[in-house]
Design a protein around this motif. Sequence first.
Motif, PDB file in Angstrom:
ATOM      1  N   ILE A   7      37.422  41.815  39.203  1.00  0.00           N
ATOM      2  CA  ILE A   7      38.037  40.897  38.245  1.00  0.00           C
ATOM      3  C   ILE A   7      37.259  39.589  38.305  1.00  0.00           C
TER       4      ILE A   7
ATOM      5  N   ASN B 231      36.312  35.768  37.856  1.00  0.00           N
ATOM      6  CA  ASN B 231      37.121  34.571  37.951  1.00  0.00           C
ATOM      7  C   ASN B 231      36.417  33.448  37.193  1.00  0.00           C
TER       8      ASN B 231
ATOM      9  N   GLU C  70      35.383  36.174  42.551  1.00  0.00           N
ATOM     10  CA  GLU C  70      35.928  37.313  41.815  1.00  0.00           C
ATOM     11  C   GLU C  70      36.779  38.130  42.761  1.00  0.00           C
TER      12      GLU C  70
ATOM     13  N   ARG D 171      45.970  45.443  37.859  1.00  0.00           N
ATOM     14  CA  ARG D 171      44.966  44.478  37.383  1.00  0.00           C
ATOM     15  C   ARG D 171      45.663  43.288  36.718  1.00  0.00           C
ATOM     16  N   ALA D 172      46.666  43.551  35.907  1.00  0.00           N
ATOM     17  CA  ALA D 172      47.403  42.477  35.243  1.00  0.00           C
ATOM     18  C   ALA D 172      48.098  41.583  36.270  1.00  0.00           C
TER      19      ALA D 172
ATOM     20  N   VAL E 195      45.408  39.415  37.883  1.00  0.00           N
ATOM     21  CA  VAL E 195      44.961  38.373  36.945  1.00  0.00           C
ATOM     22  C   VAL E 195      45.995  37.255  36.874  1.00  0.00           C
ATOM     23  N   GLU E 196      47.254  37.605  36.725  1.00  0.00           N
ATOM     24  CA  GLU E 196      48.309  36.588  36.644  1.00  0.00           C
ATOM     25  C   GLU E 196      48.385  35.778  37.936  1.00  0.00           C
TER      26      GLU E 196
ATOM     27  N   LEU F  45      45.447  33.373  38.001  1.00  0.00           N
ATOM     28  CA  LEU F  45      45.691  32.258  37.081  1.00  0.00           C
ATOM     29  C   LEU F  45      46.671  31.251  37.689  1.00  0.00           C
TER      30      LEU F  45
END
Length: 155
Positions: A17, A19, A25, A47-48, A51-52, A55
């Motif tokens: 993922i 960054n 990453e 993965r979601a 990512v969250e 963030l």
Amino acid sequence: MSSFIATAPASTGQAPIANDGFFPELDFAQALATMRQDGTVTPDRLRAALVEAALSVNEELATWQADQQAAGHATLEAVPAPSVDGKSAHVHRYLRAVYCQARAGLIERYRDYDATASGDRQAETMMLAVDDLRRDARWAISDIRGITRTTVDLI
């Protein structure tokens, strides 16, 4: 009477993922191993969650990141910090914060499918782990920022 429930093995063949360039990453296989995540959560959902979590942690560290970049440090790895196991302490703590946030989010959304009384007790225990995971994430972020780990409860 004991029961056996088999879960699918986690899928490790995912791309890292990316960054924002300052923060590292996220390696999908490393995240799976660190979070002890099995195959009950699909790769896309995992993965979601990662990512969250990234963030969220990036947002909490945004002011600190800007200060570090203004001081001439282009990446988290370049910010002066002790090194352990060949990596900056800041990188270790950043990844810990992200993985803890992601795991907490997954636990909150994917309670056990078992509707028995023992399954309900297990789900309650897992929900208690969410508090520990969020605390660990907070501590990792505080350690990166160089502030004390303070927890205050109002009575």
